[in-house]
Design an enzyme around this catalytic site. Sequence first.
Site, PDB file in Angstrom:
ATOM      1  N   TYR A  27       0.861  -1.193   0.000  1.00  0.00           N
ATOM      2  CA  TYR A  27       0.000   0.000   0.000  1.00  0.00           C
ATOM      3  C   TYR A  27       0.896   1.242   0.000  1.00  0.00           C
ATOM      4  CZ  TYR A  27      -3.749  -3.228   1.071  1.00  0.00           C
ATOM      5  OH  TYR A  27      -4.653  -4.257   1.013  1.00  0.00           O
ATOM      6  N   ASN A  50     -13.392   0.286  -4.574  1.00  0.00           N
ATOM      7  CA  ASN A  50     -13.085  -0.011  -5.969  1.00  0.00           C
ATOM      8  C   ASN A  50     -14.336  -0.422  -6.744  1.00  0.00           C
ATOM      9  OD1 ASN A  50     -12.104  -0.776  -8.341  1.00  0.00           O
ATOM     10  ND2 ASN A  50     -11.043  -2.574  -7.608  1.00  0.00           N
ATOM     11  N   CYS A  58      -6.888  -5.395  -7.177  1.00  0.00           N
ATOM     12  CA  CYS A  58      -6.617  -4.933  -5.817  1.00  0.00           C
ATOM     13  C   CYS A  58      -6.063  -6.069  -4.954  1.00  0.00           C
ATOM     14  CB  CYS A  58      -7.888  -4.363  -5.211  1.00  0.00           C
ATOM     15  SG  CYS A  58      -9.371  -5.232  -5.701  1.00  0.00           S
ATOM     16  N   HIS A  59      -6.213  -7.301  -5.409  1.00  0.00           N
ATOM     17  CA  HIS A  59      -5.715  -8.429  -4.605  1.00  0.00           C
ATOM     18  C   HIS A  59      -4.195  -8.535  -4.709  1.00  0.00           C
ATOM     19  CE1 HIS A  59      -6.396 -10.145  -8.656  1.00  0.00           C
ATOM     20  NE2 HIS A  59      -5.267 -10.776  -8.385  1.00  0.00           N
ATOM     21  N   GLU A  85      -2.376 -16.999  -9.330  1.00  0.00           N
ATOM     22  CA  GLU A  85      -1.536 -16.247 -10.271  1.00  0.00           C
ATOM     23  C   GLU A  85      -0.116 -16.785 -10.247  1.00  0.00           C
ATOM     24  OE1 GLU A  85      -1.734 -12.108  -9.888  1.00  0.00           O
ATOM     25  OE2 GLU A  85      -3.822 -11.982 -10.480  1.00  0.00           O
TER      26      GLU A  85
END
Length: 93
Positions: A27, A50, A58-59, A85
Amino acid sequence: MAKELTHFEKKVYTVVKNIPFGKTRTYKWVAEKIGAKGASRAVGNALNKNPFPIIVPCHRVVNTSGYPGKYAFGADLKKKLLTLEKITKCCLK
DNA sequence: GGGGGATATGGTC
DNA sequence: GACCATATCCCCC
């Protein structure tokens, strides 16, 4: 439609959206990137609201501990997405 | 180096 | 004015 997003959110989404696949940022990193150094919390606020969690990964934003904090859809999902991912990147590689 | 608690900071509702 | 998906500092082991 086009929801009137604040200048802050706009910048946050733009930066987060540019985070490479399979990568994670903090962040604080995002806050500094948008020129709001120190607004790490504000970044989370923007992500929480969001409007497009699809185009805004955002993850991929985690805290300095390198551990996923919270997530609008559940911290569990966030961890899952990150792992997914990671695996996908490994597979493609 | 890591854990726990408290404080500071920035933006939105 | 209150809330919040953090960060950083201090203390202790």
